[in-house]
Design an enzyme around this catalytic site. Structure first.
Site, PDB file in Angstrom:
ATOM      1  N   GLU A  45       0.956  -0.743  -0.237  1.00 29.48           N
ATOM      2  CA  GLU A  45       0.134  -0.105  -0.047  1.00 29.48           C
ATOM      3  C   GLU A  45       1.737   0.909   0.404  1.00 29.48           C
ATOM      4  O   GLU A  45       2.383   1.158   1.142  1.00 29.48           O
ATOM      5  CB  GLU A  45      -0.941   0.682   1.571  1.00 29.48           C
ATOM      6  CG  GLU A  45      -2.147   0.820   1.074  1.00 29.48           C
ATOM      7  CD  GLU A  45      -3.247   0.808   1.137  1.00 29.48           C
ATOM      8  OE1 GLU A  45      -4.030   2.174   0.948  1.00 29.48           O
ATOM      9  OE2 GLU A  45      -3.808   0.161   1.883  1.00 29.48           O
ATOM     10  N   SER A  68      -5.191   1.417   7.053  1.00 35.31           N
ATOM     11  CA  SER A  68      -5.288   0.221   6.018  1.00 35.31           C
ATOM     12  C   SER A  68      -4.342  -0.768   6.572  1.00 35.31           C
ATOM     13  O   SER A  68      -5.101  -1.802   6.288  1.00 35.31           O
ATOM     14  CB  SER A  68      -5.101   0.956   5.046  1.00 35.31           C
ATOM     15  OG  SER A  68      -6.062   1.853   4.592  1.00 35.31           O
ATOM     16  N   ASP A 103       9.877   8.837  -1.959  1.00 42.78           N
ATOM     17  CA  ASP A 103       9.426   9.925  -2.363  1.00 42.78           C
ATOM     18  C   ASP A 103       8.376   9.368  -3.808  1.00 42.78           C
ATOM     19  O   ASP A 103       9.252   8.996  -4.901  1.00 42.78           O
ATOM     20  CB  ASP A 103       9.936  10.987  -3.113  1.00 42.78           C
ATOM     21  CG  ASP A 103       9.585  12.710  -4.144  1.00 42.78           C
ATOM     22  OD1 ASP A 103       8.103  11.838  -4.636  1.00 42.78           O
ATOM     23  OD2 ASP A 103      10.208  13.419  -3.316  1.00 42.78           O
ATOM     24  N   ASP A 126      -2.287   4.882  -2.536  1.00 41.78           N
ATOM     25  CA  ASP A 126      -3.406   5.585  -2.388  1.00 41.78           C
ATOM     26  C   ASP A 126      -2.885   6.721  -1.523  1.00 41.78           C
ATOM     27  O   ASP A 126      -2.744   7.279  -0.465  1.00 41.78           O
ATOM     28  CB  ASP A 126      -4.529   5.523  -0.753  1.00 41.78           C
ATOM     29  CG  ASP A 126      -5.355   5.570  -0.309  1.00 41.78           C
ATOM     30  OD1 ASP A 126      -5.651   6.903  -0.579  1.00 41.78           O
ATOM     31  OD2 ASP A 126      -5.507   6.088   0.840  1.00 41.78           O
ATOM     32  N   HIS A 129      -1.951  11.066  -4.641  1.00 39.61           N
ATOM     33  CA  HIS A 129      -3.014  11.514  -5.998  1.00 39.61           C
ATOM     34  C   HIS A 129      -3.190  12.613  -7.265  1.00 39.61           C
ATOM     35  O   HIS A 129      -3.862  12.939  -7.852  1.00 39.61           O
ATOM     36  CB  HIS A 129      -3.975  11.990  -5.063  1.00 39.61           C
ATOM     37  CG  HIS A 129      -4.201  11.624  -3.675  1.00 39.61           C
ATOM     38  ND1 HIS A 129      -4.727  10.018  -3.328  1.00 39.61           N
ATOM     39  CD2 HIS A 129      -5.317  11.620  -2.331  1.00 39.61           C
ATOM     40  CE1 HIS A 129      -5.405   9.400  -2.638  1.00 39.61           C
ATOM     41  NE2 HIS A 129      -5.248  10.555  -1.772  1.00 39.61           N
ATOM     42  N   GLU A 154      -5.926   4.790  -6.269  1.00 40.75           N
ATOM     43  CA  GLU A 154      -7.103   5.199  -5.257  1.00 40.75           C
ATOM     44  C   GLU A 154      -7.456   7.133  -5.901  1.00 40.75           C
ATOM     45  O   GLU A 154      -6.497   7.556  -6.039  1.00 40.75           O
ATOM     46  CB  GLU A 154      -7.309   5.913  -4.549  1.00 40.75           C
ATOM     47  CG  GLU A 154      -7.432   3.807  -3.637  1.00 40.75           C
ATOM     48  CD  GLU A 154      -7.190   3.566  -2.247  1.00 40.75           C
ATOM     49  OE1 GLU A 154      -7.883   1.947  -1.882  1.00 40.75           O
ATOM     50  OE2 GLU A 154      -7.386   4.407  -1.347  1.00 40.75           O
ATOM     51  N   ASP A 155      -8.681   7.998  -5.637  1.00 36.68           N
ATOM     52  CA  ASP A 155      -8.511   8.807  -5.390  1.00 36.68           C
ATOM     53  C   ASP A 155      -8.372   9.639  -6.557  1.00 36.68           C
ATOM     54  O   ASP A 155      -7.749  10.517  -6.777  1.00 36.68           O
ATOM     55  CB  ASP A 155      -8.337   9.506  -4.087  1.00 36.68           C
ATOM     56  CG  ASP A 155      -8.834   8.945  -2.950  1.00 36.68           C
ATOM     57  OD1 ASP A 155      -9.751   8.725  -2.631  1.00 36.68           O
ATOM     58  OD2 ASP A 155      -8.232   8.683  -2.244  1.00 36.68           O
TER      59      ASP A 155
END
Length: 229
Positions: A45, A68, A103, A126, A129, A154-155
């Protein structure tokens, strides 16, 4: 065994229905990932806690928790979890969890991460973004996903204020909406032959659209790309 949405709310991650923007991604994840629940595998993740640099925090932020990760460790009792974040989570020690700091905009950092990881069944971005970060990570890390595994971003509906300072690129939502329609990946800073090879490895595409998280209409918010067997 608890359902994933229940675990998301219990561990206070916004992938559920109660915390933060309550995106409820866990409902789709439960549908897609239940088949792997009792398997032993590795998972990454990217982005471990809300409130990082994308929300104005310092790059020297020390994270307080990994909601998460705790959710996934409970849901997948035999999985090994890896986490990647610009903030420092090295003080958090959990069984079956390993943290790597770096990074998303740094090719050397992504290369080091890739070299340190085993083959992954699941990868969830995640992170910041920012569209450039999402696409660069996808190009550098999709190869780590095993056949039949998933690469998730995501997002798409929100980008951080510093996105304008990053190398210019298309919005990730546009890139993957186009892929849905044409089967082609259009990422201008990647070589066309490499993009064609990656596109040929994607077997299934699952999309999450909803109007949660401070938006007023239905947005393409998340994509889950399943690698061809």
């Amino acid at each position: 065994m608890p359902e994933l949405v229940e675990l998301a709310d219990y561990y206070r991650t916004d992938k559920g229905t109660q915390i933060g923007h309550a995106h409820n991604y866990a409902a789709l994840y439960s549908f897609l990932f239940e088949q792997f629940r009792d398997q032993a595998f590795s998972m990454l993740e990217i982005g471990l806690e809300r409130g990082g640099v994308e929300a104005g925090a310092s790059v020297d932020r020390v994270g307080s928790d990994v909601p998460s990760i705790r959710m996934w460790l409970n849901y997948f009792p035999r999985a090994k979890l890896y986490g990647f974040d610009l903030s420092d989570f090295s003080h958090i020690r959990l069984d079956r969890f390993e943290f790597h700091r770096g990074d998303l905009g740094s090719i050397p950092d992504l290369d080091r991460l890739s070299a340190a990881l085993p083959t992954l069944k699941l990868l969830i971005d995640d992170g910041s973004h920012a569209s450039f970060h999402q696409q660069l990570a996808f190009l550098k890390l999709f190869d780590k996903v095993e056949p039949g595994g998933f690469y998730v971003i995501e997002d798409f509906h929100w980008q951080p204020p510093f996105e304008s300072s990053l190398p210019p690129c298309k919005k990730s939502a546009e890139v993957f909406e186009t892929f849905l329609k044409t089967g082609k990946l259009d990422i201008p800073f990647a070589h066309p032959d490499y993009l064609s090879m990656v596109a040929s490895q994607i077997q299934n595409v699952y999309v999450h659209r909803n109007n949660r998280g401070g938006i007023n209409d239905w947005h393409f918010k998340m994509v889950a790309l399943q690698k061809r067997l």
